[in-house]
Scaffold this motif. Structure first.
Motif, PDB file in Angstrom:
ATOM      1  N   SER A  15       0.806  -1.088   0.436  1.00  0.00           N
ATOM      2  CA  SER A  15      -0.390   0.133  -0.165  1.00  0.00           C
ATOM      3  C   SER A  15       1.112   1.402   0.363  1.00  0.00           C
ATOM      4  N   PRO A  16       0.220   2.358  -0.415  1.00  0.00           N
ATOM      5  CA  PRO A  16       1.680   3.565  -0.692  1.00  0.00           C
ATOM      6  C   PRO A  16       1.504   4.182   0.723  1.00  0.00           C
ATOM      7  N   PHE A  17       2.822   4.503   0.982  1.00  0.00           N
ATOM      8  CA  PHE A  17       3.361   5.061   1.904  1.00  0.00           C
ATOM      9  C   PHE A  17       2.694   6.353   2.100  1.00  0.00           C
ATOM     10  N   THR A  18       1.979   7.202   3.062  1.00  0.00           N
ATOM     11  CA  THR A  18       1.569   8.282   2.945  1.00  0.00           C
ATOM     12  C   THR A  18       1.904   8.929   4.585  1.00  0.00           C
ATOM     13  N   GLY A  19       2.716  10.500   4.125  1.00  0.00           N
ATOM     14  CA  GLY A  19       2.617  11.009   5.867  1.00  0.00           C
ATOM     15  C   GLY A  19       4.015  11.283   5.943  1.00  0.00           C
ATOM     16  N   LYS A  20       4.896  11.296   7.172  1.00  0.00           N
ATOM     17  CA  LYS A  20       6.312  11.499   6.832  1.00  0.00           C
ATOM     18  C   LYS A  20       7.095  10.422   6.965  1.00  0.00           C
ATOM     19  N   ALA A  21       7.067   9.424   7.634  1.00  0.00           N
ATOM     20  CA  ALA A  21       7.418   7.910   8.304  1.00  0.00           C
ATOM     21  C   ALA A  21       6.373   7.285   8.566  1.00  0.00           C
ATOM     22  N   GLN A  22       6.189   5.999   8.134  1.00  0.00           N
ATOM     23  CA  GLN A  22       5.615   4.623   8.252  1.00  0.00           C
ATOM     24  C   GLN A  22       6.587   3.121   8.418  1.00  0.00           C
ATOM     25  N   THR A  23       5.569   1.899   8.886  1.00  0.00           N
ATOM     26  CA  THR A  23       6.021   1.148   8.953  1.00  0.00           C
ATOM     27  C   THR A  23       4.684   0.178   8.542  1.00  0.00           C
ATOM     28  N   ALA A  24       5.867  -1.146   7.525  1.00  0.00           N
ATOM     29  CA  ALA A  24       4.780  -2.235   7.322  1.00  0.00           C
ATOM     30  C   ALA A  24       5.261  -3.795   7.906  1.00  0.00           C
ATOM     31  N   LYS A  25       4.801  -4.218   8.538  1.00  0.00           N
ATOM     32  CA  LYS A  25       5.185  -5.807   8.030  1.00  0.00           C
ATOM     33  C   LYS A  25       4.078  -6.791   7.435  1.00  0.00           C
ATOM     34  N   TYR A  26       5.350  -7.858   7.084  1.00  0.00           N
ATOM     35  CA  TYR A  26       5.024  -8.843   5.905  1.00  0.00           C
ATOM     36  C   TYR A  26       4.798 -10.263   6.468  1.00  0.00           C
ATOM     37  N   LEU A  27       4.139 -11.291   6.532  1.00  0.00           N
ATOM     38  CA  LEU A  27       4.775 -12.506   6.692  1.00  0.00           C
ATOM     39  C   LEU A  27       5.275 -12.800   5.460  1.00  0.00           C
ATOM     40  N   ILE A  28       5.852 -14.094   5.667  1.00  0.00           N
ATOM     41  CA  ILE A  28       7.016 -14.470   4.710  1.00  0.00           C
ATOM     42  C   ILE A  28       6.128 -16.221   5.141  1.00  0.00           C
ATOM     43  N   GLU A  29       5.703 -17.013   3.858  1.00  0.00           N
ATOM     44  CA  GLU A  29       5.095 -18.289   3.786  1.00  0.00           C
ATOM     45  C   GLU A  29       5.913 -18.774   3.188  1.00  0.00           C
ATOM     46  N   VAL A  30       6.026 -20.319   3.284  1.00  0.00           N
ATOM     47  CA  VAL A  30       6.470 -21.416   2.463  1.00  0.00           C
ATOM     48  C   VAL A  30       5.531 -22.450   2.725  1.00  0.00           C
ATOM     49  N   ALA A  31       4.515 -22.487   1.832  1.00  0.00           N
ATOM     50  CA  ALA A  31       3.573 -23.786   1.658  1.00  0.00           C
ATOM     51  C   ALA A  31       2.518 -23.624   2.685  1.00  0.00           C
ATOM     52  N   GLY A  32       2.262 -22.777   3.002  1.00  0.00           N
ATOM     53  CA  GLY A  32       1.248 -22.278   4.095  1.00  0.00           C
ATOM     54  C   GLY A  32       1.938 -22.086   5.101  1.00  0.00           C
ATOM     55  N   LEU A  33       3.552 -21.998   5.582  1.00  0.00           N
ATOM     56  CA  LEU A  33       3.977 -22.074   7.247  1.00  0.00           C
ATOM     57  C   LEU A  33       4.237 -20.780   6.487  1.00  0.00           C
ATOM     58  N   ASP A  34       4.637 -20.470   8.154  1.00  0.00           N
ATOM     59  CA  ASP A  34       5.183 -19.388   8.193  1.00  0.00           C
ATOM     60  C   ASP A  34       6.234 -19.107   8.751  1.00  0.00           C
ATOM     61  N   ILE A  35       7.522 -18.528   8.367  1.00  0.00           N
ATOM     62  CA  ILE A  35       8.803 -19.179   8.094  1.00  0.00           C
ATOM     63  C   ILE A  35       9.592 -17.725   8.725  1.00  0.00           C
ATOM     64  N   GLY A  36       9.417 -16.351   8.676  1.00  0.00           N
ATOM     65  CA  GLY A  36       9.628 -15.018   9.034  1.00  0.00           C
ATOM     66  C   GLY A  36       8.696 -14.382   8.672  1.00  0.00           C
ATOM     67  N   THR A  37       9.228 -12.821   9.196  1.00  0.00           N
ATOM     68  CA  THR A  37       8.141 -11.265   8.809  1.00  0.00           C
ATOM     69  C   THR A  37       9.486 -10.639   8.164  1.00  0.00           C
ATOM     70  N   GLN A  38       9.288 -10.050   7.450  1.00  0.00           N
ATOM     71  CA  GLN A  38       9.703  -8.579   6.685  1.00  0.00           C
ATOM     72  C   GLN A  38       9.165  -7.475   6.845  1.00  0.00           C
ATOM     73  N   THR A  39       9.898  -6.812   7.877  1.00  0.00           N
ATOM     74  CA  THR A  39       9.987  -5.467   8.297  1.00  0.00           C
ATOM     75  C   THR A  39       9.815  -4.253   7.352  1.00  0.00           C
ATOM     76  N   VAL A  40       9.603  -3.224   6.838  1.00  0.00           N
ATOM     77  CA  VAL A  40       9.653  -2.108   6.254  1.00  0.00           C
ATOM     78  C   VAL A  40       9.124  -1.079   7.017  1.00  0.00           C
ATOM     79  N   LYS A  41      10.209  -0.035   6.376  1.00  0.00           N
ATOM     80  CA  LYS A  41      10.315   1.463   7.579  1.00  0.00           C
ATOM     81  C   LYS A  41      10.905   2.358   6.697  1.00  0.00           C
ATOM     82  N   GLU A  42       9.995   3.631   6.072  1.00  0.00           N
ATOM     83  CA  GLU A  42      10.229   4.428   5.316  1.00  0.00           C
ATOM     84  C   GLU A  42       9.981   5.890   6.160  1.00  0.00           C
TER      85      GLU A  42
END
Length: 76
Positions: A15-42
């Motif tokens: 989703s487009p980042f709006t404003g001065k600063a934002q953080t988004a967190k996503y799940l990393i999956e393999v075959a439906g199993l959660d194996i990690g996370t990805q965090t994006v800070k802008e």
């Protein structure tokens, strides 16, 4: 192990980042199993945009593998 890392998919909807600063967190999956996370800070200051991406993956097979990847980008 290498093929398993290549097979992982990142589940996210950008989703487009709006404003001065934002953080988004996503799940990393393999075959439906959660194996990690990805965090994006802008953050924005004037015309400069700084992006920090942290990916953390944990894979348990015979051994447990932990992979952490950090990427910093600055756009002027």
């Amino acid at each position: 192990m290498r093929s398993l890392l290549i097979m992982f998919t990142i589940s996210f909807c950008l989703s487009p980042f709006t404003g001065k600063a934002q953080t988004a967190k996503y799940l990393i999956e393999v075959a439906g199993l959660d194996i990690g996370t990805q965090t994006v800070k802008e953050s924005r200051k004037g015309d400069t945009v700084k992006v920090e991406v942290n990916s953390k993956v944990k894979i348990s097979m015979i051994f447990t593998y932990r992979v952490t990847y950090t990427q910093y980008s600055i756009y002027v």
